[in-house]
Design an enzyme around this catalytic site. Structure first.
Site, PDB file in Angstrom:
ATOM      1  N   PRO A 270      46.737  -2.116 125.291  1.00  0.00           N
ATOM      2  CA  PRO A 270      45.267  -2.183 125.281  1.00  0.00           C
ATOM      3  C   PRO A 270      44.655  -3.016 126.413  1.00  0.00           C
ATOM      4  O   PRO A 270      43.461  -3.301 126.381  1.00  0.00           O
ATOM      5  CB  PRO A 270      44.968  -2.825 123.918  1.00  0.00           C
ATOM      6  CG  PRO A 270      46.160  -3.702 123.668  1.00  0.00           C
ATOM      7  CD  PRO A 270      47.336  -3.022 124.292  1.00  0.00           C
ATOM      8  N   CYS A 390      58.948  -6.500 124.992  1.00  0.00           N
ATOM      9  CA  CYS A 390      58.874  -7.495 123.910  1.00  0.00           C
ATOM     10  C   CYS A 390      60.069  -7.252 122.985  1.00  0.00           C
ATOM     11  O   CYS A 390      59.916  -6.953 121.804  1.00  0.00           O
ATOM     12  CB  CYS A 390      57.545  -7.435 123.170  1.00  0.00           C
ATOM     13  SG  CYS A 390      57.092  -5.820 122.540  1.00  0.00           S
TER      14      CYS A 390
HETATM   15  C1  LIG Z   1      53.940  -2.551 125.336  1.00  0.00           C
HETATM   16  S1  LIG Z   1      52.573  -1.517 125.368  1.00  0.00           S
HETATM   17  C2  LIG Z   1      51.667  -2.153 126.722  1.00  0.00           C
HETATM   18  C3  LIG Z   1      50.858  -3.398 126.433  1.00  0.00           C
HETATM   19  C4  LIG Z   1      49.933  -3.801 127.586  1.00  0.00           C
HETATM   20  N1  LIG Z   1      50.638  -3.963 128.817  1.00  0.00           N
HETATM   21  C5  LIG Z   1      49.158  -5.084 127.307  1.00  0.00           C
HETATM   22  O1  LIG Z   1      49.547  -6.143 127.765  1.00  0.00           O
HETATM   23  O2  LIG Z   1      48.138  -5.006 126.614  1.00  0.00           O
HETATM   24  C6  LIG Z   1      53.262  -0.043 126.022  1.00  0.00           C
HETATM   25  C7  LIG Z   1      52.264   1.037 126.390  1.00  0.00           C
HETATM   26  O3  LIG Z   1      52.969   2.050 127.109  1.00  0.00           O
HETATM   27  C8  LIG Z   1      52.274   3.262 126.942  1.00  0.00           C
HETATM   28  N2  LIG Z   1      53.152   4.346 127.403  1.00  0.00           N
HETATM   29  C9  LIG Z   1      54.248   4.871 126.817  1.00  0.00           C
HETATM   30  N3  LIG Z   1      54.786   5.836 127.555  1.00  0.00           N
HETATM   31  C10 LIG Z   1      54.018   5.948 128.666  1.00  0.00           C
HETATM   32  C11 LIG Z   1      54.067   6.789 129.824  1.00  0.00           C
HETATM   33  N4  LIG Z   1      55.032   7.695 129.967  1.00  0.00           N
HETATM   34  N5  LIG Z   1      53.115   6.640 130.761  1.00  0.00           N
HETATM   35  C12 LIG Z   1      52.125   5.706 130.611  1.00  0.00           C
HETATM   36  N6  LIG Z   1      52.037   4.884 129.527  1.00  0.00           N
HETATM   37  C13 LIG Z   1      52.970   5.006 128.581  1.00  0.00           C
HETATM   38  C14 LIG Z   1      51.963   3.250 125.457  1.00  0.00           C
HETATM   39  O4  LIG Z   1      50.885   4.130 125.160  1.00  0.00           O
HETATM   40  C15 LIG Z   1      51.619   1.769 125.224  1.00  0.00           C
HETATM   41  O5  LIG Z   1      50.225   1.577 125.273  1.00  0.00           O
END
Ligand SMILES: C[S@@+](CC[C@H](N)C(=O)[O-])C[C@H]1O[C@@H](n2cnc3c(N)ncnc32)[C@H](O)[C@@H]1O
Length: 458
Positions: A270, A390
């Site tokens: 987010p 994480c």
């Molecule tokens: C660990 S969360 C990121 C948290 C964010 N960096 C923060 O600090 O608020 C991982 C994110 O990766 C996204 N995600 C997963 N596969 C993806 C892809 N192939 N391309 C772009 N985003 C992706 C997911 O929708 C999710 O929101």
């Protein structure tokens, strides 16, 4: 402190809370996350709209989360105490009620009385009110022996599947115990101060005028000793602070983005880390996420913090499809906060060990490896990529980076403070431990479990 009764005086009736929490518990056992389960219950309960009432919703979340944290023991107890088959709705009501008894949240009399009332409130459980009464009373009679028997198995005591326990023990030996113990705790509420708008000492002073105790746990990180909803955090709506674990707050400074640099935040929603990047440098950030609903949260967070503007582009795209978001100008910095097992943030999402399968870890590691491979060509020479998960599992951390460096030429590993050649594994630590260190006058440490690796293109 056990509560005598919460009926009357404006507090939600415990029987209503138990009914809704047991419905949420059924959804969880069907494979939904805690948030999804609570959301489904709110939707199903819309005719009575009890579940939408903010006070009831908060209490239902607490009761359901308490059950999740004691799931393995509660299910063992039901196996021991329920001597005949019962409707799944009855089992769910028993689960949430036993968890409340284990947590000593109410006096035993109040809890049993309200659980029996709760049973009478739903057609699926009304015939079983006497059974609910008998099972809970038998638990209270045999409590000490049953609890001892239940916690003899460490997997049950730490509320994880056997494979999870074995994996941690094989990676951390005796240290696994501390990780598992930390994950049973209530999560600490840590805030990031928006350095564009204020300072930690100004925020602390404002909190003090409102009787909120907090202490620094990082350069911009403040630990609010008693967790409250964001709507009650002074300065949150004005964009002075954000909720972000102190471990997650290491990402933006360690990426080392300077004014004028082009930065890709590859899995951005987010938007916690993207916002932090924009708070500390006048860089240009492309914040990419594949999930459009989650990507919308990046926009709203940036707006709340006063960071939306020409320097921030929010893009909905799969990072493997670079043609859809990349203009062929290499990035100076890339942050890859990859999707992972989330095994480092179990205390925030206690249902994670219940929902994960052992085979998920290898699948996630393969996905992360593909992401690293897809992003490396987008990095400029002498540019840096910070890899974050994480997770506390080595397959997603240290081993992932060691394998990447083996197969990808031209990678230089930059050592992070306290880290080894293949990165830094931060283990979640106990709130009690952190507060002890604070009392002793030392620099407090309080964070979730994260793995970090910083890689430079030669
Ligand atoms: C660990 S969360 C990121 C948290 C964010 N960096 C923060 O600090 O608020 C991982 C994110 O990766 C996204 N995600 C997963 N596969 C993806 C892809 N192939 N391309 C772009 N985003 C992706 C997911 O929708 C999710 O929101």
């Amino acid at each position: 402190m056990p509560t005598e009764a919460r009926e009357g005086g404006g507090a939600p009736a415990l029987a209503d809370v138990l009914v809704l929490a047991s419905a949420a518990w059924s959804q969880l056992r069907d494979g939904h996350s805690l948030d999804e389960a609570l959301q489904l219950v709110r939707q199903q309960d819309s005719p009575s709209s009890k579940a939408a009432d903010a006070r009831i919703a908060g209490a239902v979340r607490d009761v359901t989360a308490t059950t999740v944290r004691r799931c393995a023991i509660v299910e063992f107890l039901i196996g021991e105490l329920l001597h005949r088959s019962a409707d799944p709705a009855v089992r769910s009501l028993l689960a949430v009620s036993l968890a409340q008894l284990l947590a000593n949240s109410y006096t035993p009399f109040t809890l049993v009385d309200q659980a029996v009332r709760a049973a009478r409130l739903r057609p699926q459980t009304s015939d079983a009110a006497a059974l609910v009464n008998a099972v809970l009373r038998e638990f209270l009679r045999r409590r000490a022996a049953l609890e001892e028997q239940a916690s003899a198995d460490p997997a049950r005591r730490f509320n994880v599947p056997a494979w999870w326990l074995q994996r941690l023990q094989s990676q951390y030996g005796a240290g696994a115990q501390e990780v598992l113990a930390a994950q049973l705790e209530e999560p600490p509420l840590v805030l990031r101060v928006n350095s564009r708008r204020t300072t930690p000492s100004q925020v602390l002073a404002r909190f003090a005028t409102q009787g909120l105790e907090a202490s620094p746990v990082g350069p911009s990180a403040l630990w609010l000793h008693r967790a409250v909803g964001v709507e009650r955090i002074p300065g949150f709506a004005e964009g002075l602070v954000s909720v972000q674990d102190a471990g997650a707050q290491l990402a933006a400074p360690w990426l080392g983005a300077c004014d004028g640099m082009r930065v890709l935040d590859a899995c951005a929603a987010p938007g916690g880390k993207a916002a932090h990047l924009l708070e500390i440098a006048d860089c240009r950030v492309d914040a990419v996420d594949v999930d459009p609903q989650r990507a919308a949260l990046i926009d709203s967070n940036l707006r709340r913090l006063g960071l939306a503007g020409a320097n921030a582009r929010v893009l909905v795209a799969d990072i493997a499809q670079s043609a859809s978001y990349w203009d062929q100008t290499p990035y100076d910095r890339i942050l890859l906060d990859a999707p992972c097992s989330s095994s480092g943030v179990v205390r925030r999402h206690p249902e994670i060990p219940l929902l994960r399968r052992a085979s998920d870890v290898a699948k996630l590691a393969t996905r992360q490896a593909k992401m690293l491979q897809a992003l490396w060509p987008l990095l400029a020479p002498a540019g840096r990529l910070l890899y974050v998960v994480c997770s506390v599992f080595a397959e997603e951390g240290r081993r992932q980076i060691a394998a990447f460096v083996r197969r990808q030429p031209g990678v230089r590993r930059i050592r992070l403070p306290g880290g080894g050649p293949d990165g830094l594994q931060l283990l979640p630590n106990c709130v009690a431990g952190a507060s002890m260190r604070r009392l002793e006058g030392a620099e407090p440490v309080l964070h979730d479990g994260f793995f970090y690796a910083l890689l430079e293109k030669i």
